[in-house]
Write a protein that holds these residues in place. Structure first.
Motif, PDB file in Angstrom:
ATOM      1  N   LEU A  16      -4.320   7.703   4.168  1.00 18.11           N
ATOM      2  CA  LEU A  16      -3.039   8.224   3.703  1.00 18.11           C
ATOM      3  C   LEU A  16      -2.133   8.532   4.888  1.00 18.11           C
ATOM      4  O   LEU A  16      -2.613   8.902   5.969  1.00 18.11           O
ATOM      5  CB  LEU A  16      -3.252   9.515   2.909  1.00 18.11           C
ATOM      6  CG  LEU A  16      -4.119   9.395   1.663  1.00 18.11           C
ATOM      7  CD1 LEU A  16      -4.647  10.753   1.247  1.00 18.11           C
ATOM      8  CD2 LEU A  16      -3.325   8.769   0.545  1.00 18.11           C
ATOM      9  N   TYR A  17      -0.822   8.398   4.650  1.00 18.93           N
ATOM     10  CA  TYR A  17       0.182   8.695   5.669  1.00 18.93           C
ATOM     11  C   TYR A  17       1.262   9.577   5.051  1.00 18.93           C
ATOM     12  O   TYR A  17       1.781   9.282   3.974  1.00 18.93           O
ATOM     13  CB  TYR A  17       0.830   7.410   6.197  1.00 18.93           C
ATOM     14  CG  TYR A  17      -0.170   6.447   6.790  1.00 18.93           C
ATOM     15  CD1 TYR A  17      -0.653   6.622   8.079  1.00 18.93           C
ATOM     16  CD2 TYR A  17      -0.626   5.363   6.049  1.00 18.93           C
ATOM     17  CE1 TYR A  17      -1.575   5.736   8.618  1.00 18.93           C
ATOM     18  CE2 TYR A  17      -1.543   4.476   6.583  1.00 18.93           C
ATOM     19  CZ  TYR A  17      -2.009   4.660   7.867  1.00 18.93           C
ATOM     20  OH  TYR A  17      -2.920   3.786   8.389  1.00 18.93           O
ATOM     21  N   ASN A  18       1.584  10.629   5.751  1.00 19.97           N
ATOM     22  CA  ASN A  18       2.627  11.556   5.331  1.00 19.97           C
ATOM     23  C   ASN A  18       3.967  10.816   5.208  1.00 19.97           C
ATOM     24  O   ASN A  18       4.264   9.954   6.040  1.00 19.97           O
ATOM     25  CB  ASN A  18       2.732  12.669   6.384  1.00 19.97           C
ATOM     26  CG  ASN A  18       3.631  13.797   5.991  1.00 19.97           C
ATOM     27  OD1 ASN A  18       4.800  13.592   5.681  1.00 19.97           O
ATOM     28  ND2 ASN A  18       3.096  14.997   6.022  1.00 19.97           N
ATOM     29  N   TRP A  70       3.484   9.573  -0.607  1.00 19.13           N
ATOM     30  CA  TRP A  70       2.511   9.363   0.454  1.00 19.13           C
ATOM     31  C   TRP A  70       2.102   7.900   0.458  1.00 19.13           C
ATOM     32  O   TRP A  70       1.706   7.352  -0.562  1.00 19.13           O
ATOM     33  CB  TRP A  70       1.293  10.262   0.269  1.00 19.13           C
ATOM     34  CG  TRP A  70       1.542  11.644   0.773  1.00 19.13           C
ATOM     35  CD1 TRP A  70       2.422  12.552   0.254  1.00 19.13           C
ATOM     36  CD2 TRP A  70       0.936  12.262   1.891  1.00 19.13           C
ATOM     37  NE1 TRP A  70       2.397  13.698   0.989  1.00 19.13           N
ATOM     38  CE2 TRP A  70       1.492  13.554   2.003  1.00 19.13           C
ATOM     39  CE3 TRP A  70      -0.025  11.849   2.805  1.00 19.13           C
ATOM     40  CZ2 TRP A  70       1.118  14.431   3.006  1.00 19.13           C
ATOM     41  CZ3 TRP A  70      -0.400  12.735   3.796  1.00 19.13           C
ATOM     42  CH2 TRP A  70       0.169  14.009   3.899  1.00 19.13           C
ATOM     43  N   HIS A  72      -0.315   4.837   1.299  1.00 17.07           N
ATOM     44  CA  HIS A  72      -1.772   4.768   1.346  1.00 17.07           C
ATOM     45  C   HIS A  72      -2.243   3.326   1.449  1.00 17.07           C
ATOM     46  O   HIS A  72      -1.571   2.401   1.042  1.00 17.07           O
ATOM     47  CB  HIS A  72      -2.406   5.475   0.145  1.00 17.07           C
ATOM     48  CG  HIS A  72      -1.904   5.014  -1.183  1.00 17.07           C
ATOM     49  ND1 HIS A  72      -0.700   5.420  -1.699  1.00 17.07           N
ATOM     50  CD2 HIS A  72      -2.432   4.174  -2.089  1.00 17.07           C
ATOM     51  CE1 HIS A  72      -0.518   4.852  -2.876  1.00 17.07           C
ATOM     52  NE2 HIS A  72      -1.558   4.085  -3.133  1.00 17.07           N
TER      53      HIS A  72
END
Length: 152
Positions: A16-18, A70, A72
């Motif tokens: 996951l990436y903010n 988010w 992903h």
């Protein structure tokens, strides 16, 4: 949309990436151009080094909450079955009624991108120095008016 990824059988690895890392993900539409997140081409995608990744493994019976916005990446470690359960947390008029799976941007965001694209095309009518000047002013205006300082 927010969703739960429910792993029924098999194994998956989820990265996951903010949303704040979007400038470093080399987005093309809603997808990243970086296909191999474990071994990215850092010469081609040098800003990717700035992302903070959150990683987990899912096995049968595990559930992962993936918040709206988010980014992903899901990698199947072995054959399996997973189910996503999406839900709308914004008022219903914010969503595209034809979006069965929750993959489209809210309608206001889609309209804003279309307007921005038209504005950028209009700036192409100016000489480069003027285009640069007005484009920078547009960026500053967006930063002043649209960015939230307590968005996490």
């Amino acid at each position: 949309m927010d969703n739960f990824l429910i792993q029924i059988t098999g194994k998956k690895r989820v990265i996951l990436y903010n949303p704040r890392d979007a400038p470093y993900l080399y987005l093309s539409g809603t997808k990243s151009e970086i296909l191999n997140v474990d071994n990215p081409d850092l010469e081609k995608y040098p800003l990717f080094m700035k992302v903070r990744r959150y990683e987990c493994s899912l096995e049968a019976g595990d559930v992962l909450f993936i918040p709206a916005l988010w980014f992903h990446n899901v990698i199947s470690e072995e054959f399996g079955v997973g189910v996503n359960v999406f839900w709308k947390h914004l008022p219903s008029e914010c969503y595209d009624k034809t979006d069965t799976y929750g993959n489209k941007d809210p309608t206001a965001a889609s309209r804003a991108v279309q307007i921005l694209d038209r504005a950028l095309k209009t700036l192409e009518e100016l000489p480069e120095e003027y285009r640069d000047f007005y484009a920078r002013r547009m960026v500053l205006r967006i930063q002043e008016k649209a960015y939230s300082t307590n968005y996490e």
